[in-house]
Scaffold this active site. Structure first.
Site, PDB file in Angstrom:
ATOM      1  CD  GLU A 280      -2.550  -1.818   0.488  1.00 23.61           C
ATOM      2  OE1 GLU A 280      -2.727  -1.140  -0.544  1.00 23.61           O
ATOM      3  OE2 GLU A 280      -3.121  -2.906   0.676  1.00 23.61           O
TER       4      GLU A 280
ATOM      5  CG  ASP B 287      -2.980  -2.484  -7.551  1.00 22.59           C
ATOM      6  OD1 ASP B 287      -1.909  -2.538  -6.920  1.00 22.59           O
ATOM      7  OD2 ASP B 287      -4.054  -2.110  -7.040  1.00 22.59           O
TER       8      ASP B 287
END
Length: 507
Positions: A184, A326
């Site tokens: 993250e 991602d």
């Protein structure tokens, strides 16, 4: 063109084998594998065959790598591709010519994926990743074991998670990664010593983290007092793709991810307009989508060029532009994404823009200086609230208790002299801890996505951890070993993990 561009892809899914099938569970893995990872590697292979090197920086979390190497998951992914082909074949008998055309495309794509799974991916992900790295096509990033949010870990556990993850990558890939993806993009100053002691050379942070610290996103920065380099992603360029509303994947002509044919699940429609029902959507046109890809690639190249020119004008020296995403966005969520990436790399280089890996960019001097890096993440609010906010405060509290109990159990066993040999009960206890601490559960709850599944997964791992820990603490060794065996049948992502050392034993 002065400066350099780096594309960073972060590949991650939590441990899914044995934890449901649909809508979340093993099919989550198969979809990402077949729709994102397989076409991405195919695109990288094509670029490599054309002579391209240093194409991008690719992170694959240890827990995902374990799934992509797992023999049962490899077999079941092939089965999933076969079922995809069968569904497409069924639609091939439809009376509607546009549906038959879609079925033909889907059948060809499914057959190609099945063939690649049987050949290129036949021995799992590790040989694929090693080959791309050894050929100089990609830089591979490491990371902590099962994707815990590092700023919320106790220092001992943050150190343990990172060392275990890097050791696992070394075990699978043959060399220890120098760069990492902190889950993250999580950071706080207390991690500086953890990264330094683990031999981390560089890691990715959010642009806002650097700006909040007084820096800018046009270069990497050394974390003050260390040799560890933080590389910020450039939000202006990244959001050209990342933004769900204005990014390229939202184009009306691209294939709609959410709208599926009722019986086969095949996606037949273009996005058309945001939030319109299926009956108002146009049929997907691959030629129109391919034309849009070319348009978006040209726009992306212009944006990167503008950023590099601006950085050079402002700083008086070559700048750095990093776009980080991602991996699962490309192919799974954005059907045309892999084609976009391949075309973008080629177009950037034709435009005279240096395309580089993070390690190469840092080595070439794109480091502006030292920075006292402030806390941050790439989550909503750029803080920690996604993982410790009101909606998930209980999960954060329980996670802290899990960590403290692990340290207490290990300290007691060490003090009693019971760590001279490998302990399968402790090895599994540590694995179960990693799965419980995954950042995914709090993320899903905070975002309101599959909340029941996420809470259940977190609770199951916590329950298993406390059950096994109690058996160890009570000295019931035989029952502890049996319980560890039971948990390991489902949650054995890191079979070489030695809990006494906290890391994988690398030959």
């Amino acid at each position: 063109m002065p400066g350099a561009f780096c594309l960073v892809l972060h590949s991650h899914l939590p441990w899914l084998p044995g934890h449901g099938v649909w809508p979340l569970g093993e099919e989550w893995l198969f979809q990402a594998w077949v729709e994102s990872y397989v076409p991405l590697v195919a695109e990288l292979d094509s670029l490599a065959a054309e002579g391209h090197r240093d194409v991008l920086t690719l992170g694959v979390t240890p827990v995902l790598a374990a799934q992509l190497d797992d023999p049962r998951m490899r077999r079941d992914a092939a089965t999933w591709a076969g079922l995809w082909a069968m569904r497409a074949r069924e639609m091939g008998f439809d009376r509607d010519p546009s549906r038959r055309a879609a079925a033909e495309r889907e059948y060809a794509a499914a057959s190609d994926a099945a063939a690649r799974l049987a050949t290129r991916w036949g021995a799992g992900a590790s040989p694929v990743l090693r080959g791309l790295r050894d050929a100089g096509v990609v830089e591979l990033l490491g990371g902590p074991s099962a994707h815990p949010f590092l700023p919320l870990l106790l220092p001992e556990l943050a150190h343990l998670a990172l060392q275990a993850g890097l050791a696992d990558s070394t075990w699978r890939l043959g060399t220890r990664p120098r760069g990492i993806w902190s889950p993250e993009c999580g950071w706080h100053p207390g991690l500086a010593a953890t990264f330094r002691d683990a031999g981390v050379g560089h890691f990715v942070v959010d642009e806002q983290t650097v700006r909040d610290s007084g820096g800018h996103p046009h270069a990497a920065w050394r974390v003050a007092g260390t040799d560890v380099v933080a590389v910020p992603r450039n939000l202006e360029v990244t959001n050209l793709i990342w933004s769900s509303r204005s990014g390229y994947p939202a184009s009306p002509v691209y294939r709609d991810f959410h709208a599926r044919e009722e019986f086969t699940g095949i996606r037949l429609w273009a996005i058309t307009e945001a939030d319109v029902t299926v009956d108002r959507k146009r049929a997907y046109d691959p030629a129109e989508a391919a034309h849009q890809v070319d348009h978006d690639v040209a726009h992306f190249v212009d944006a990167v060029r503008d950023q590099l020119l601006h950085a050079h004008e402002v700083r008086g020296e070559p700048g750095l532009v990093v776009a980080a995403y991602d991996t699962e966005l490309f192919g799974h969520w954005w059907h045309e994404g892999p084609a976009f990436l391949g075309k973008a790399i080629r177009a950037l280089r034709r435009a005279g823009i240096t395309v580089s890996t993070l390690e190469q960019a840092v080595g070439n001097g794109h480091v502006a200086g030292d920075l006292d890096l402030a806390p941050g993440s790439w989550g909503a609010g750029k803080d920690y609230s996604v993982w410790d906010g009101p909606a998930v405060r209980q999960i954060a509290h329980e996670n802290e208790w899990l960590q403290r109990r692990w340290l207490d159990v290990l300290a007691r066993e060490r003090a009693a002299g019971r760590l001279s040999n490998r302990r399968p009960d402790l090895d599994q206890l540590l694995q179960t801890l990693w799965h419980a601490l995954s950042s995914d559960w709090a993320f899903l709850v905070t975002r309101g996505q599959s909340v029941d599944y996420a809470r259940r997964r977190a609770e199951e791992h916590r329950r298993d951890f406390h059950l096994l820990a109690q058996l160890v603490e009570d000295g019931r060794r035989e029952q502890a070993v049996e319980e560890a065996r039971r948990q390991g049948l489902q949650d054995n992502a890191f079979p070489a993990l030695d809990a006494r050392l906290g890391v994988v034993s690398v030959p």
